[in-house]
Design a protein around this motif. Structure first.
Motif, PDB file in Angstrom:
ATOM      1  N   ARG A  66       0.797  -1.222   0.000  1.00  0.00           N
ATOM      2  CA  ARG A  66       0.000   0.000   0.000  1.00  0.00           C
ATOM      3  C   ARG A  66       0.833   1.276   0.000  1.00  0.00           C
ATOM      4  NH1 ARG A  66      -5.202  -1.251   0.630  1.00  0.00           N
ATOM      5  NH2 ARG A  66      -5.718  -3.331   1.402  1.00  0.00           N
ATOM      6  N   GLU A  67       2.135   1.156   0.020  1.00  0.00           N
ATOM      7  CA  GLU A  67       3.001   2.336  -0.072  1.00  0.00           C
ATOM      8  C   GLU A  67       4.195   2.000  -0.940  1.00  0.00           C
ATOM      9  OE1 GLU A  67       5.716   5.155   2.863  1.00  0.00           O
ATOM     10  OE2 GLU A  67       3.848   4.284   3.609  1.00  0.00           O
ATOM     11  N   ARG A  68       4.407   2.808  -1.980  1.00  0.00           N
ATOM     12  CA  ARG A  68       5.509   2.547  -2.905  1.00  0.00           C
ATOM     13  C   ARG A  68       6.314   3.826  -3.118  1.00  0.00           C
ATOM     14  NH1 ARG A  68       5.292  -2.195  -5.890  1.00  0.00           N
ATOM     15  NH2 ARG A  68       3.382  -3.408  -5.657  1.00  0.00           N
ATOM     16  N   ALA A  69       7.620   3.668  -3.201  1.00  0.00           N
ATOM     17  CA  ALA A  69       8.511   4.793  -3.484  1.00  0.00           C
ATOM     18  C   ALA A  69       9.257   4.516  -4.782  1.00  0.00           C
ATOM     19  CB  ALA A  69       9.501   4.999  -2.335  1.00  0.00           C
ATOM     20  N   TYR A  70       9.331   5.515  -5.642  1.00  0.00           N
ATOM     21  CA  TYR A  70       9.999   5.388  -6.935  1.00  0.00           C
ATOM     22  C   TYR A  70      11.095   6.447  -7.021  1.00  0.00           C
ATOM     23  CZ  TYR A  70       5.717   2.831  -8.141  1.00  0.00           C
ATOM     24  OH  TYR A  70       4.655   1.956  -8.162  1.00  0.00           O
ATOM     25  N   GLU A  71      12.283   6.019  -7.435  1.00  0.00           N
ATOM     26  CA  GLU A  71      13.407   6.942  -7.572  1.00  0.00           C
ATOM     27  C   GLU A  71      13.569   7.373  -9.029  1.00  0.00           C
ATOM     28  OE1 GLU A  71      16.934   5.179  -6.015  1.00  0.00           O
ATOM     29  OE2 GLU A  71      16.241   5.244  -3.934  1.00  0.00           O
ATOM     30  N   PHE A  72      13.892   8.657  -9.217  1.00  0.00           N
ATOM     31  CA  PHE A  72      14.076   9.207 -10.560  1.00  0.00           C
ATOM     32  C   PHE A  72      15.280  10.142 -10.562  1.00  0.00           C
ATOM     33  CE2 PHE A  72       9.543   8.279 -10.094  1.00  0.00           C
ATOM     34  CZ  PHE A  72       9.328   7.463 -11.201  1.00  0.00           C
ATOM     35  N   ASP A  73      15.637  10.609 -11.752  1.00  0.00           N
ATOM     36  CA  ASP A  73      16.775  11.537 -11.858  1.00  0.00           C
ATOM     37  C   ASP A  73      16.445  12.899 -11.257  1.00  0.00           C
ATOM     38  OD1 ASP A  73      18.728   9.921 -13.553  1.00  0.00           O
ATOM     39  OD2 ASP A  73      16.933   9.827 -14.791  1.00  0.00           O
ATOM     40  N   HIS A  74      15.196  13.347 -11.459  1.00  0.00           N
ATOM     41  CA  HIS A  74      14.751  14.625 -10.903  1.00  0.00           C
ATOM     42  C   HIS A  74      13.326  14.456 -10.404  1.00  0.00           C
ATOM     43  CE1 HIS A  74      18.177  16.627 -12.875  1.00  0.00           C
ATOM     44  NE2 HIS A  74      17.853  15.934 -13.968  1.00  0.00           N
ATOM     45  N   VAL A  75      13.008  15.123  -9.310  1.00  0.00           N
ATOM     46  CA  VAL A  75      11.654  15.103  -8.762  1.00  0.00           C
ATOM     47  C   VAL A  75      11.285  16.526  -8.360  1.00  0.00           C
ATOM     48  CG1 VAL A  75      10.213  14.376  -6.825  1.00  0.00           C
ATOM     49  CG2 VAL A  75      11.661  12.714  -7.978  1.00  0.00           C
ATOM     50  N   TYR A  76      10.093  16.968  -8.760  1.00  0.00           N
ATOM     51  CA  TYR A  76       9.645  18.327  -8.466  1.00  0.00           C
ATOM     52  C   TYR A  76       8.269  18.285  -7.813  1.00  0.00           C
ATOM     53  CZ  TYR A  76      13.444  19.199 -11.673  1.00  0.00           C
ATOM     54  OH  TYR A  76      14.674  19.191 -12.272  1.00  0.00           O
ATOM     55  N   GLY A  77       8.144  18.971  -6.677  1.00  0.00           N
ATOM     56  CA  GLY A  77       6.893  18.993  -5.939  1.00  0.00           C
ATOM     57  C   GLY A  77       6.012  20.159  -6.345  1.00  0.00           C
ATOM     58  N   PRO A  78       4.859  20.302  -5.713  1.00  0.00           N
ATOM     59  CA  PRO A  78       3.920  21.374  -6.051  1.00  0.00           C
ATOM     60  C   PRO A  78       4.506  22.776  -5.902  1.00  0.00           C
ATOM     61  CG  PRO A  78       2.855  19.709  -4.681  1.00  0.00           C
ATOM     62  CD  PRO A  78       4.314  19.382  -4.698  1.00  0.00           C
ATOM     63  N   GLY A  79       5.505  22.946  -5.048  1.00  0.00           N
ATOM     64  CA  GLY A  79       6.091  24.272  -4.839  1.00  0.00           C
ATOM     65  C   GLY A  79       7.178  24.645  -5.824  1.00  0.00           C
TER      66      GLY A  79
END
Length: 360
Positions: A66-79
C-alpha cells in the motif's frame, strides 16, 4: 534507475502538481523527497492514508503493497516552478543538440496532470518550450539554420498543424487522409509534404505553436472538458557548419556540416478508459493512444536492453510515433521524459500507472 539511464542517455523527471479546486478529493496521497539520497516520489494507497474512511474488503488485494517509493533523476513537488524544471532537467539538453546530437523531450501523464502547463506555460509562468527556444537561439553560433515543423498524431494519422485552418480542413475532409511518413537515406524518418518554417526568433516560433495548438484535436471526456486526443510533436531541425583544421593539408581549414534535431512532444493523456468512461469514437481514440504509448515504452525498454548487451532488435514499426522518432531514440541520442502526476486520492490509480511507466 539512475545508472542505467545514464549509460543509455535517458533521464526521467517527475513533476507533482498542486491540488486544484476541480480535484474530486482534496486529500493528498503523493509526496516527494529530494534531500539526502536519490530524488523519489512516494504514493500511498488511500485505504492506508485515510484509515478512518470505511472501505469494503477487497480480498484480491490482501497482499497489495500500500506504499511505494519510486526513484528518478529529478523530482519536483507542487512548490517548484517551471523555471527550476528547465534549469535542472532541460537546459543541459540544449548544449547537446547544438553539438549535433538528436534530443527528444516527452511530456507524459494523464489528462489534467499539468503536461501542457509545463510545456507551454500558464498564467504568467513561462513554459519549457519558450525557455528552451530562447536558450538554443541565444547559444547558436556561426551559420546556424533552424527549420520548424509542428504536427499531431491522431488515430495513427499525421496532421500538419502549421497549415492555415481552411487548407487543413480541406485536407482532412477531402479524402486525402494524413501525411505520409517516409525514410530518407540522409535525413532519416521524415514527413512528406510537411510545412517547415525557417525561424530564429522565439516569438515567431511561439506564435506558430499557439496557432497550431488551436487546430489540435480536442474532445470533452470525463477526465477533462478539453482533453487533447493527439500527440503534438514540435521538431526543430538544426543545420550548422563549423571550420575545423584539415586532416589532409596542414595549415588549412575545411567546413564541416552538422545536422541535429530537437523533438518536443506533448503526449496525449494516458488515463484508462475506466477513468474517462468513454465509448464509441472516444473509446477507439483512447485505445490508439494507449497503443502508441505502449509502443514507445517497449522501444525504450528494448533499446536499454540492447545497450546492456541484450537482444539488438528494436521494433519501431508498432506506431507512427516510434517510427517518426527512430533517429532520435537510442544510440548517442538523448531522451528526457517529464512525467506528470496529480496528488489527489481520486487520481491514485492513474498516478501509480504513470510512475510505473516512467520507472521502466
Amino acid at each position: 534507475m539512475g545508472r542505467k539511464a545514464e549509460s543509455f542517455h535517458v533521464k526521467v523527471a517527475v513533476r507533482v502538481r498542486p491540488l486544484l479546486k476541480h480535484d474530486k478529493e482534496q486529500r493528498e496521497v503523493v509526496s516527494v523527497s529530494s534531500d539526502g539520497g536519490a530524488p523519489s516520489v512516494t504514493v500511498v494507497d488511500p485505504d492506508k492514508a485515510f484509515p478512518g474512511k470505511k472501505q469494503e474488503i477487497d480480498y484480491l488485494r490482501a497482499d497489495y503493497v500500500r506504499e511505494r517509493a519510486y526513484e528518478f533523476d529529478h523530482v519536483y513537488g507542487p512548490g517548484d516552478d517551471t523555471g527550476r524544471v528547465f534549469r535542472e532537467a532541460v537546459r543541459p539538453m540544449v548544449d547537446v543538440v547544438l553539438e549535433g546530437v538528436n534530443v527528444t523531450i516527452f511530456a507524459y501523464g494523464q489528462t489534467g496532470s499539468g503536461k501542457t502547463h509545463t510545456m507551454l506555460g500558464h498564467r504568467g509562468e513561462t513554459g519549457v518550450m519558450r525557455l528552451t527556444l530562447a536558450e538554443m537561439f541565444g547559444k547558436a553560433k556561426g551559420a546556424c539554420r533552424f527549420l520548424v515543423s509542428f504536427v499531431e498524431l491522431y488515430n495513427e494519422e499525421i496532421r500538419d498543424l502549421l497549415l492555415d485552418a481552411p487548407i487543413r480542413a480541406h485536407v482532412d475532409h477531402g479524402g486525402q487522409g494524413g501525411l505520409d511518413l517516409r525514410e530518407d537515406p540522409v535525413r532519416g524518418p521524415c514527413i512528406a509534404g510537411v510545412t517547415e518554417v525557417a525561424a530564429n526568433e522565439v516569438d515567431e516560433v511561439m506564435s506558430l505553436l499557439a496557432a497550431g495548438n488551436g487546430r489540435r484535436t480536442q474532445e470533452s471526456t470525463r477526465a477533462n472538458s478539453e482533453s487533447s486526443r493527439s500527440h503534438a510533436v514540435l521538431q526543430i531541425a538544426i543545420e550548422s557548419s563549423d571550420k575545423v583544421p584539415s586532416r589532409k593539408r596542414e595549415g588549412q581549414v575545411v567546413k564541416v556540416k552538422r545536422t541535429s534535431k530537437l523533438s518536443m512532444i506533448d503526449l496525449a493523456g494516458s488515463e484508462r478508459a475506466a477513468e474517462t468512461r468513454n465509448s464509441g469514437a472516444r473509446l477507439q481514440e483512447g485505445a490508439r493512444i494507449n497503443r502508441s504509448l505502449l509502443a514507445l515504452g517497449n522501444v525504450i525498454n528494448a533499446l536499454r536492453k540492447a545497450n546492456g548487451g541484450g537482444p539488438s532488435y528494436v521494433n519501431f514499426r508498432d506506431s507512427k510515433l516510434t517510427r517518426l522518432l527512430k533517429d532520435s531514440l537510442g544510440g548517442n541520442c538523448r531522451t528526457l521524459m517529464l512525467a506528470h502526476v496529480g496528488p489527489s486520492s481520486s487520481s491514485f490509480e492513474e498516478t501509480v500507472n504513470t510512475l510505473k511507466y516512467a520507472h521502466r
